[in-house]
Design a protein around this motif. Structure first.
Motif, mmCIF file in Angstrom:
data_model
loop_
_atom_site.group_PDB
_atom_site.id
_atom_site.type_symbol
_atom_site.label_atom_id
_atom_site.label_comp_id
_atom_site.label_asym_id
_atom_site.label_seq_id
_atom_site.Cartn_x
_atom_site.Cartn_y
_atom_site.Cartn_z
ATOM 1 N N ASN A 89 -6.467 -1.239 -1.894
ATOM 2 C CA ASN A 89 -6.124 -0.113 -2.762
ATOM 3 C C ASN A 89 -7.318 0.297 -3.620
ATOM 4 O O ASN A 89 -7.637 1.485 -3.748
ATOM 5 N N VAL A 127 -0.738 4.774 -0.965
ATOM 6 C CA VAL A 127 -1.861 4.786 -0.030
ATOM 7 C C VAL A 127 -1.289 5.032 1.359
ATOM 8 O O VAL A 127 -0.354 4.324 1.771
ATOM 9 N N LEU A 168 0.825 -1.206 0.000
ATOM 10 C CA LEU A 168 0.000 0.000 0.000
ATOM 11 C C LEU A 168 0.864 1.262 0.000
ATOM 12 O O LEU A 168 0.579 2.227 -0.718
ATOM 13 N N TRP A 220 2.251 1.957 -3.311
ATOM 14 C CA TRP A 220 1.236 2.473 -4.238
ATOM 15 C C TRP A 220 0.653 3.816 -3.776
ATOM 16 O O TRP A 220 -0.403 4.231 -4.239
#
Length: 345
Positions: free
Chosen positions: A300, A55, A50, A53
């Motif tokens: 996600n 997040v 996460l 990416w």
């Protein structure tokens, strides 16, 4: 409905940080006096993906108070994960041994987690209101309550705290037979925890083993995708009926045989059923962390309020591409995974 403004908070992953010691099968590690070490733990793998990416990702674990823990916390933080809520207490670092190339369900897996700092956590030790501050999504796995009744009680405590704050809760139904050794079977523990969950991920056999959602018929050797997907739909519907708070159920299917790896998945969300494209490969690098990467992909997608089919395709491709990464946590970016979807890897 899962649609909400998750971007007002972070995703908190809850679980034990472990070191994986990974000898080769032939014993060369003895001759070389070198044993590969990886930072692992299912929940850490989710947190790491996460963060990669973009997040907002937080991680709760318990570590002993020593220099090694400081180095590990620094390593986790260097991956973009907020480590400010790590609990430092008594105990030791948890370890596990896994021969290179083997599955976590294989006999080559050996746990060394007794009396770890995480296993020593007790209800009442942690200020969950503080830990959950600024969190919109809470994730845990069935590995934690498999450690001991005490750890299962801690899981229940934090789930109740997260639920009271209307935080979305997800669980991965990881089954680790070697951990369920304290006199309780999964079906005596997991249903009481899953009742707090909004998203459940696993497979039809894990749902049967842990939640009593029976797999109907003799499908285990069928090999027919249509039959597996039909059972995934049935299992998901029955799971949601049994656990009304649950809004989405994901089932993964990975089959290894005859020189190929086949991977696909299904998602039941808000009354709709979706299946992914099937990914195949002749060989892989490591099976460790693939399911964790799928879970991260689900989170996600839901975090960004993507459409269910898009959520599923991304999560499936994320899991499949993780099979070609040696470390426990993925190193594949959003672009890498999107390319895998587009190019049909």
């Amino acid at each position: 409905m899962l649609s909400k403004n998750y971007k007002q908070g972070a995703v908190l992953s809850f679980g034990e940080l472990l070191l994986r010691l990974s000898p080769d099968a032939g014993g060369q590690w003895l001759a070389d006096s070198a044993l590969p070490v990886f930072v692992g733990g299912a929940e850490f793998n989710v947190a790491s993906a996460l963060a990669l990416w973009d997040v907002p990702s937080k991680y709760f674990t318990a570590l002993p108070k020593n220099g090694l823990s400081e180095e590990l916390a620094g390593y986790v933080n260097s991956r973009g994960i907020d480590t400010s809520k790590i609990f430092y207490g008594d105990g030791r670092m948890g370890l596990y041994f896994l021969t290179q190339g083997k599955d976590l369900k294989n006999d080559a897996l050996i746990y060394d987690r007794a009396n770890s700092a995480f296993a020593e956590l007790k209800p009442g030790m942690v200020d969950w209101d503080s830990v959950l501050e600024g969190v919109s999504w809470f994730h845990f796995t069935a590995i934690c309550p498999a450690i001991s009744q005490q750890t299962a009680d801690v899981c229940l405590e934090v789930l109740q705290a997260a639920s009271a704050k209307s935080i979305t809760i997800s669980v991965d139904l990881n089954y680790r037979a070697k951990l369920w050794q304290y006199g309780k079977q999964p079906q005596e523990v997991m249903p009481g925890l899953v009742e707090y969950c909004d998203v459940v991920m696993g497979n039809i056999w894990a749902a049967e083993m842990m939640l009593g959602i029976e797999v109907y018929g003799d499908i285990h050797e069928s090999g027919q995708k249509s039959i597996y997907l039909k059972e995934a739909l049935s299992s998901s519907e029955r799971l949601i009926e049994k656990f009304p708070k649950c809004k989405a159920v994901a089932n993964t299917f990975r089959f290894d045989g005859r020189g190929t790896i086949n991977y696909y998945a299904a998602l039941y969300a808000d009354g709709g059923f979706y299946s992914s494209k099937e990914h195949t490969a002749d060989s892989i690098v490591s099976k460790v962390g693939s399911g964790d990467c799928f879970m991260a992909g689900l989170i996600n997608g839901f975090y960004h309020n993507d459409a269910p089919q898009q959520v599923l395709e991304f999560a499936t491709a994320a899991a499949f591409t993780k099979l070609f990464v040696a470390s426990d946590a993925t190193t594949n970016t959003i672009e890498d995974i999107t390319n895998a979807i587009t190019n049909g890897q």
